[in-house]
Design a protein around this motif. Structure first.
Motif, PDB file in Angstrom:
ATOM      1  N   GLY A   1     -10.268  -5.447  -5.083  1.00 37.35           N
ATOM      2  CA  GLY A   1      -9.781  -5.211  -6.435  1.00 37.35           C
ATOM      3  C   GLY A   1      -8.932  -3.957  -6.609  1.00 37.35           C
ATOM      4  O   GLY A   1      -8.434  -3.693  -7.695  1.00 37.35           O
ATOM      5  N   ALA A   2      -8.753  -3.171  -5.552  1.00 36.79           N
ATOM      6  CA  ALA A   2      -7.943  -1.951  -5.638  1.00 36.79           C
ATOM      7  C   ALA A   2      -6.462  -2.304  -5.729  1.00 36.79           C
ATOM      8  O   ALA A   2      -6.028  -3.368  -5.280  1.00 36.79           O
ATOM      9  N   GLU A   3      -5.673  -1.395  -6.326  1.00 35.22           N
ATOM     10  CA  GLU A   3      -4.234  -1.616  -6.417  1.00 35.22           C
ATOM     11  C   GLU A   3      -3.619  -1.531  -5.029  1.00 35.22           C
ATOM     12  O   GLU A   3      -3.896  -0.613  -4.264  1.00 35.22           O
ATOM     13  N   MET A   4      -2.770  -2.495  -4.706  1.00 34.77           N
ATOM     14  CA  MET A   4      -2.122  -2.539  -3.394  1.00 34.77           C
ATOM     15  C   MET A   4      -0.823  -1.727  -3.426  1.00 34.77           C
ATOM     16  O   MET A   4      -0.238  -1.537  -4.491  1.00 34.77           O
ATOM     17  N   THR A   5      -0.387  -1.256  -2.269  1.00 30.99           N
ATOM     18  CA  THR A   5       0.845  -0.475  -2.176  1.00 30.99           C
ATOM     19  C   THR A   5       1.928  -1.302  -1.500  1.00 30.99           C
ATOM     20  O   THR A   5       1.654  -2.077  -0.588  1.00 30.99           O
ATOM     21  N   PHE A   6       3.171  -1.122  -1.970  1.00 29.03           N
ATOM     22  CA  PHE A   6       4.306  -1.853  -1.409  1.00 29.03           C
ATOM     23  C   PHE A   6       4.871  -1.065  -0.245  1.00 29.03           C
ATOM     24  O   PHE A   6       5.113   0.134  -0.341  1.00 29.03           O
ATOM     25  N   GLU A   7       5.095  -1.751   0.860  1.00 29.15           N
ATOM     26  CA  GLU A   7       5.686  -1.121   2.032  1.00 29.15           C
ATOM     27  C   GLU A   7       6.677  -2.075   2.655  1.00 29.15           C
ATOM     28  O   GLU A   7       6.535  -3.292   2.561  1.00 29.15           O
ATOM     29  N   ARG A   8       7.667  -1.512   3.292  1.00 27.89           N
ATOM     30  CA  ARG A   8       8.624  -2.331   4.034  1.00 27.89           C
ATOM     31  C   ARG A   8       8.919  -1.659   5.350  1.00 27.89           C
ATOM     32  O   ARG A   8       8.810  -0.446   5.485  1.00 27.89           O
TER      33      ARG A   8
END
Length: 73
Positions: free
Chosen positions: A57-64
């Motif tokens: 349920g934690a906020e996910m982080t965007f990565e590329r």
């Protein structure tokens, strides 16, 4: 074609960016939950806000990936 030619062609093909065809969206990256090692491809996420991890349920982080192959692995 000899063994050296076969190896050269194989290595050359593995480093080229794939052609995905016309009209196919390409991913810009993925959302990650580092605690759960959960990954969601950006194309699979609805909306603009970062999604919540389906496991914790934690906020996910965007990565590329900064790589030149276009892969967001």
């Amino acid at each position: 074609m000899g063994l050296l030619g076969t190896l050269t062609e194989t290595l050359k093909a593995s480093t080229e960016s794939p052609t995905r065809g016309d009209g196919v969206e390409e991913s810009a990256g993925a959302y990650w939950c580092h605690d759960c090692d959960e990954r969601l491809l950006d194309l699979d996420v609805d909306g603009e806000a970062p999604p919540s991890c389906p496991d914790c349920g934690a906020e996910m982080t965007f990565e590329r990936s900064p790589g030149s192959t276009g892969c967001a692995c």
